[in-house]
Scaffold this motif. Structure first.
Motif, short mmCIF file in Angstrom:
data_model
loop_
_atom_site.label_atom_id
_atom_site.label_comp_id
_atom_site.label_asym_id
_atom_site.label_seq_id
_atom_site.Cartn_x
_atom_site.Cartn_y
_atom_site.Cartn_z
N GLU A 141 7.48 8.27 1.30
CA GLU A 141 8.78 7.68 1.09
C GLU A 141 9.48 7.39 2.42
O GLU A 141 10.13 6.34 2.57
N MET A 142 9.34 8.30 3.37
CA MET A 142 9.91 8.07 4.69
C MET A 142 9.26 6.85 5.37
O MET A 142 9.95 6.00 5.96
N GLU A 143 7.98 6.77 5.26
CA GLU A 143 7.30 5.62 5.83
C GLU A 143 7.70 4.33 5.14
O GLU A 143 7.81 3.27 5.77
N LEU A 144 7.95 4.42 3.84
CA LEU A 144 8.39 3.23 3.11
C LEU A 144 9.77 2.78 3.57
O LEU A 144 10.02 1.58 3.73
N LYS A 145 10.67 3.78 3.81
CA LYS A 145 12.00 3.41 4.30
C LYS A 145 11.91 2.76 5.67
O LYS A 145 12.58 1.76 5.94
N LYS A 146 11.10 3.34 6.54
CA LYS A 146 10.94 2.76 7.86
C LYS A 146 10.40 1.32 7.77
O LYS A 146 10.89 0.40 8.43
N LYS B 233 3.96 5.85 -5.55
CA LYS B 233 3.91 5.93 -7.01
C LYS B 233 2.82 6.88 -7.48
O LYS B 233 3.05 7.71 -8.37
N ILE B 234 1.63 6.79 -6.89
CA ILE B 234 0.54 7.68 -7.32
C ILE B 234 0.85 9.13 -6.94
O ILE B 234 0.57 10.07 -7.71
N SER B 235 1.43 9.34 -5.79
CA SER B 235 1.78 10.72 -5.38
C SER B 235 2.83 11.30 -6.33
O SER B 235 2.79 12.50 -6.66
N THR B 236 3.77 10.47 -6.77
CA THR B 236 4.78 10.95 -7.72
C THR B 236 4.16 11.28 -9.06
O THR B 236 4.48 12.31 -9.67
N ASP B 237 3.25 10.38 -9.54
CA ASP B 237 2.61 10.63 -10.83
C ASP B 237 1.72 11.87 -10.80
O ASP B 237 1.65 12.63 -11.78
N LEU B 238 1.07 12.10 -9.68
CA LEU B 238 0.16 13.24 -9.58
C LEU B 238 0.85 14.49 -9.03
O LEU B 238 0.22 15.56 -8.98
N GLY B 239 2.12 14.38 -8.63
CA GLY B 239 2.84 15.53 -8.11
C GLY B 239 2.32 16.02 -6.79
O GLY B 239 2.27 17.24 -6.54
N LEU B 240 1.97 15.15 -5.91
CA LEU B 240 1.41 15.52 -4.61
C LEU B 240 2.53 15.76 -3.60
O LEU B 240 3.58 15.09 -3.65
N PRO B 241 2.34 16.69 -2.67
CA PRO B 241 3.38 16.96 -1.67
C PRO B 241 3.53 15.86 -0.62
O PRO B 241 4.52 15.83 0.12
N GLU B 242 2.57 14.94 -0.53
CA GLU B 242 2.66 13.87 0.47
C GLU B 242 3.66 12.80 0.08
O GLU B 242 3.86 11.81 0.81
N ARG B 243 4.29 12.94 -1.09
CA ARG B 243 5.20 11.90 -1.56
C ARG B 243 6.33 11.67 -0.59
O ARG B 243 6.71 10.52 -0.31
N GLU B 244 6.92 12.74 -0.04
CA GLU B 244 8.07 12.61 0.85
C GLU B 244 7.69 11.86 2.13
O GLU B 244 8.45 11.01 2.62
N ASN B 245 6.51 12.15 2.65
CA ASN B 245 6.07 11.44 3.86
C ASN B 245 5.92 9.94 3.60
O ASN B 245 6.33 9.09 4.42
N CYS C 52 0.84 -1.21 0.00
CA CYS C 52 0.00 0.00 0.00
C CYS C 52 0.87 1.25 0.00
O CYS C 52 0.59 2.22 -0.74
N ILE C 53 1.95 1.26 0.80
CA ILE C 53 2.81 2.46 0.85
C ILE C 53 3.51 2.66 -0.49
O ILE C 53 3.68 3.79 -0.96
N GLN C 54 3.93 1.56 -1.13
CA GLN C 54 4.59 1.69 -2.44
C GLN C 54 3.66 2.31 -3.48
O GLN C 54 4.06 3.17 -4.26
N PHE C 55 2.40 1.87 -3.49
CA PHE C 55 1.47 2.45 -4.45
C PHE C 55 1.13 3.90 -4.10
O PHE C 55 0.89 4.73 -5.00
N LEU C 56 1.11 4.23 -2.82
CA LEU C 56 0.90 5.63 -2.45
C LEU C 56 2.05 6.50 -2.94
O LEU C 56 1.84 7.63 -3.43
#
Length: 848
Positions: free
Chosen positions: A731-736, A717-729, A711-715
């Motif tokens: 990504e951090m959650e994905l790293k954790k 990817k979609i945030s990157t495609d749509l240019g949303l500011p939540e992408r960084e958050n 779920c975090i990976q798709f979030l």
């Protein structure tokens, strides 16, 4: 007083000296005959019309008894020779001089006629000698012409034979042949009637039964055959034709038959009218017939729902002639009218009917040395009369037990109290031996009230009873413990029941059930087969044996037993489903489909049957027809996960994600705790291009399942495609999440290596690679086409190995690992340092 002489004495006495058949084997007699003048005489040769004779005395005797029937014996009036002429002929043949008798006039010589005597010739032809004359007379009887009366009698005999053949076919339960013969007799009777009219003959004489004409008897038999075959309208037409005839003296009995036909056709008012008319016309001498008609009238009232009138009719019958059948029907009428006291009164009246004694009560005492008396006793031990008595006794016991059940159930909800009252009444009557059986029924009443403890205690009281009751009680106890999943006690009481009565099919079935529950299929098969050997109609043992053989993959024998099962219960749809399942497992899809369709014809709204047929059609490769059956299955049972999974997979495979989202959402509603279906809903939105709905669904999934990496990976990817500011958050959650996953993987690997070293086995690098390969996330993020999609075994986007939990990460480890990790032989200090040195926020990855 002297006895009279027997006039017939001596007729059967036989003198062995008169036995001439054995003389030819007597050598002394043959030698004596050859020494006489008769034995030295030359045999005659050349007699006209006869063969040359050889031998002596015995040959002549043989020729006398073997003479042809059409050759007259010597001495007859037709062409016989005189004594002197015969002697002269013999002497002439032998060359001897003729004697004095040869000059005498011969009485039967050729050329002279025999003088006429007073006895007239019978007219037979005789093959006389040459020159002999024969008496003239008729040689062939002249055949008389067949008269009209002879033809009529012949036709009547043919009709009677057809009626007899129809009766015999009816006795053999061949109703089709019986009806055909009856109709043929009717056609022959019409032909006879037309022939009588053409020949101006009178009516037929009385025949058959001595008081019924042949045409009326044929019509009556044909009407009875129509009734047997259920052709009520044709039977009524024939019965009405007989009623119009004034020569039929049994019109009252015909009305009984007409009433029965109306009763079968559910015309109860007309049937009641016919019964009452027949009751009025039958004389008082036929008391038994009038009694049966009154029973029919009472039964008709019950079918019409008039229980009060039926009870009144049965009351009069019980007062005049009490019997079990009428008493039970009267008790049922009062039970339907909710008259509790009258129901109990009828039960006591049933107990007053004299009870038939058992076979052991009237066994005669016979001396063992008296062979004749023992043979008679053995012949009458199981004769037809004794079988009839046993049948009546079993019927009486069935009526009493059934009445006790009705009285117990009609006790205002107090089943146990009702049974106890019935048991007290039975013990004070002549039906004392039925009280123990009612005790078992009381235990069943406890089960109906979910009082298993009292039921078990009641049944345990029969452990020391007689063999029959002890076996029944132990059988019920075994079944109760089996329902409670107490297999030890179930085994114990099943063995006790078999020890008491080893030929009890119910006990053998219970024992097989216990073995089946323990997955000991060989023993279960043995006990089921033994139960079937004792009782071939035991449906429970047959059904369980089929399931056992199916577990053992003995499909051919399963098919044979299923055919037998179908013959026992031809309307059982479960048999069709079992046969279809077996054929489906053996890849015989065409026949499996036909059996499933037979079951579907019985239950049209069964969603599981629609899905089974869809599976078979899908195996055959017909996707469109399979879609129709799966859609019908979804329509009848929208909560079936397998149906939803197939439909979603089909629409994803055919590139219709907007239709697949409906079935995925339905599956998510059925099983909301499985993340797989929620991910599939979001994936369907993403494949159909609705990224907004997909993003909202992924956010909902992340809230409820925060540890899911997919779920975090798709979030991300979609945030990157749509240019949303939540992408960084994200990504951090994905790293954790990835670091936590790596730590977990390392700890699992370390624990597995430690277990391998303790067990004396060193973990190889190949095992490490395999474990790492299993743990790596090799799932693709793109929504590529999957053909076919196996929704039950998908990973990444469409599945999760286990339902995700929201517990803290530290709770997943043992309690002794919460403070500090135990030391192992493999050093991990530098590796952990390398993991956290590059990240200043490494402490935040740890659980709170």
């Amino acid at each position: 007083m002297t006895d009279k002489p027997d006039s017939y004495s001596g007729f059967n006495d036989y003198n062995p000296l008169l036995d001439t058949d054995s003389l030819k084997y007597d050598n002394d007699l043959q030698q004596a005959v050859l020494k006489t003048s008769h034995g030295r005489r030359a045999p005659p040769t050349g007699q006209p019309g006869t063969a040359t004779q050889k031998g002596g005395f015995f040959s002549k005797m043989k020729n006398v008894f073997s003479r042809q029937k059409n050759v007259p014996p010597p001495g007859t009036s037709s062409g016989r020779l005189g004594t002197a002429s015969r002697a002269a002929q013999q002497n002439g043949m032998m060359g001897a001089p003729p004697g004095s008798a040869s000059r005498r006039l011969q009485t039967g010589s050729a050329g002279q006629k025999r003088p006429t005597t007073a006895v007239q010739g019978a007219g037979f032809m005789a093959s006389g000698l040459s020159g002999a004359t024969t008496v003239s007379g008729p040689t062939v009887f002249e055949k008389k012409e067949e008269t009209t009366e002879d033809k009529v009698r012949k036709m009547e005999k043919a009709i009677i034979d057809l009626v007899g053949e129809s009766c015999l076919a009816n006795e053999k339960n061949d109703t089709k042949l019986a009806l055909e013969k009856a109709e043929e007799a009717m056609r022959s009777e019409k032909s006879l009637t037309r022939y009588r009219e053409e020949q101006n003959l009178g009516e037929a004489d009385m025949s058959l039964a001595g008081f019924v004409r042949i045409d009326l008897e044929t019509i009556l038999h044909c009407a009875n055959m129509y009734t047997k075959c259920g052709m009520n309208s044709e039977a009524l037409n024939h019965y009405n034709t007989l009623l119009k005839s004034k020569l039929l003296p049994i019109s009252s009995r015909l009305r009984i038959n007409i009433g029965n036909v109306y009763l079968h056709s559910k015309q109860y008012a007309k049937a009641l009218k016919m019964y009452r008319m027949a009751l009025d016309q039958i004389p008082e001498q036929n008391a038994d017939l009038k009694f049966k008609i009154r029973e029919n009238i009472a039964a008709t009232h019950i079918l019409m729902g008039q229980y009060a009138e039926a009870a009144q009719a049965y009351e009069s019958i019980m007062q005049e002639r009490p019997n079990y059948r009428s008493g039970l029907n009267l008790l049922l009428c009062y039970h339907a009218l909710s008259q509790r006291e009258k129901t109990r009164r009828v039960f006591t009246d049933l107990l007053k009917i004299p009870f038939l004694s058992s076979d052991e009560d009237y066994q005669p005492s016979v001396d063992k040395e008296d062979k004749q008396a023992n043979l008679v006793l053995e012949a009458t031990r199981d004769d037809r009369l004794r079988q009839f008595e046993r049948k009546r006794r079993r019927f009486a016991e069935h009526v009493i037990v059934t009445a006790a059940k009705i009285v117990g159930n009609n006790s205002d909800g107090d089943f146990v109290g009702g049974y106890e009252w019935c048991i007290d009444q039975v013990r004070n009557s002549t039906y004392l031996e039925l009280a123990s059986g009612l005790e078992i029924q009381k235990a069943i009443a406890y089960l109906r009230e979910n009082n298993f403890a009292k039921a078990i205690s009641t049944l345990k009281e029969f452990e020391k009873a007689e063999a029959k009751l002890a076996s029944a009680a132990a059988t019920n106890l075994s079944f109760l413990y089996f329902l409670e999943k107490d297999l030890n006690n179930a085994h114990k009481y099943a063995d006790l029941a078999l020890k008491t009565d080893k030929f009890n099919p119910a006990s053998l079935t219970n024992k097989g059930n216990c073995c089946f529950a323990q997955e000991d299929y060989d023993k279960a098969q043995y006990y089921y087969e033994e139960a079937l050997n004792i009782d071939a109609g035991s449906v429970e043992a047959l059904h369980n044996l089929i399931l056992t053989l199916q577990k053992s993959n003995q499909y051919q024998r399963v098919k044979d037993l299923l055919h037998k099962y179908e013959s026992i219960q031809p309307a059982n749809a479960q048999v069709f489903c079992l046969m279809g399942e077996v054929l489906q497992q053996t890849n015989d899809t065409e026949h499996a489909k036909s059996w499933y369709l037979q079951a579907l014809s019985k239950y049209r709204t069964d969603g599981h049957l629609h899905r089974r047929i869809g599976e078979v059609v899908d195996m055959q490769g017909d996707k469109s027809e399979a879609l129709q059956y799966y859609f019908d299955a979804f329509r009848h049972n929208p909560c079936d996960i397998e149906t939803l999974e197939w439909l979603a997979s089909y629409y994803l495979e055919t590139q219709y994600p907007d239709k697949a989202v409906e079935f995925c959402a339905q599956a998510a509603l059925v099983k909301p705790g499985e993340i797989k279906w929620h991910l599939m809903v979001a994936s369907c939105y993403r494949r159909s291009g609705d990224y907004t709905a997909a993003l909202e669904k992924y956010k909902w999934i992340h809230i409820h399942f925060p540890d899911d990496i997919d779920c975090i990976q798709f979030l991300v990817k979609i945030s990157t495609d749509l240019g949303l500011p939540e992408r960084e958050n994200y990504e951090m959650e994905l790293k954790k999440a990835n670091k936590i996953k790596e730590i977990k993987l390392q700890r699992q690997t370390s624990a597995s290596k430690s277990r391998g070293i303790v067990n004396g086995r060193k973990v190889s690098h190949a095992d490490q690679d395999v474990s790492q390969f299993k743990g790596d996330d090799t799932r693709q993020l793109s929504g590529r086409k999957r053909t076919p999609i196996d929704l039950s075994n998908t990973e990444g986007v469409f599945s999760h190995p286990e339902p995700a939990s929201i517990q803290p990460f530290v709770d997943q480890f043992p309690q002794d690992m919460a403070d500090g990790r135990p030391k192992t032989a493999i050093r991990r200090k530098e590796l952990n340092k390398a993991l956290f040195d590059d990240n200043e926020d490494a402490a935040e990855l740890l659980p709170d």
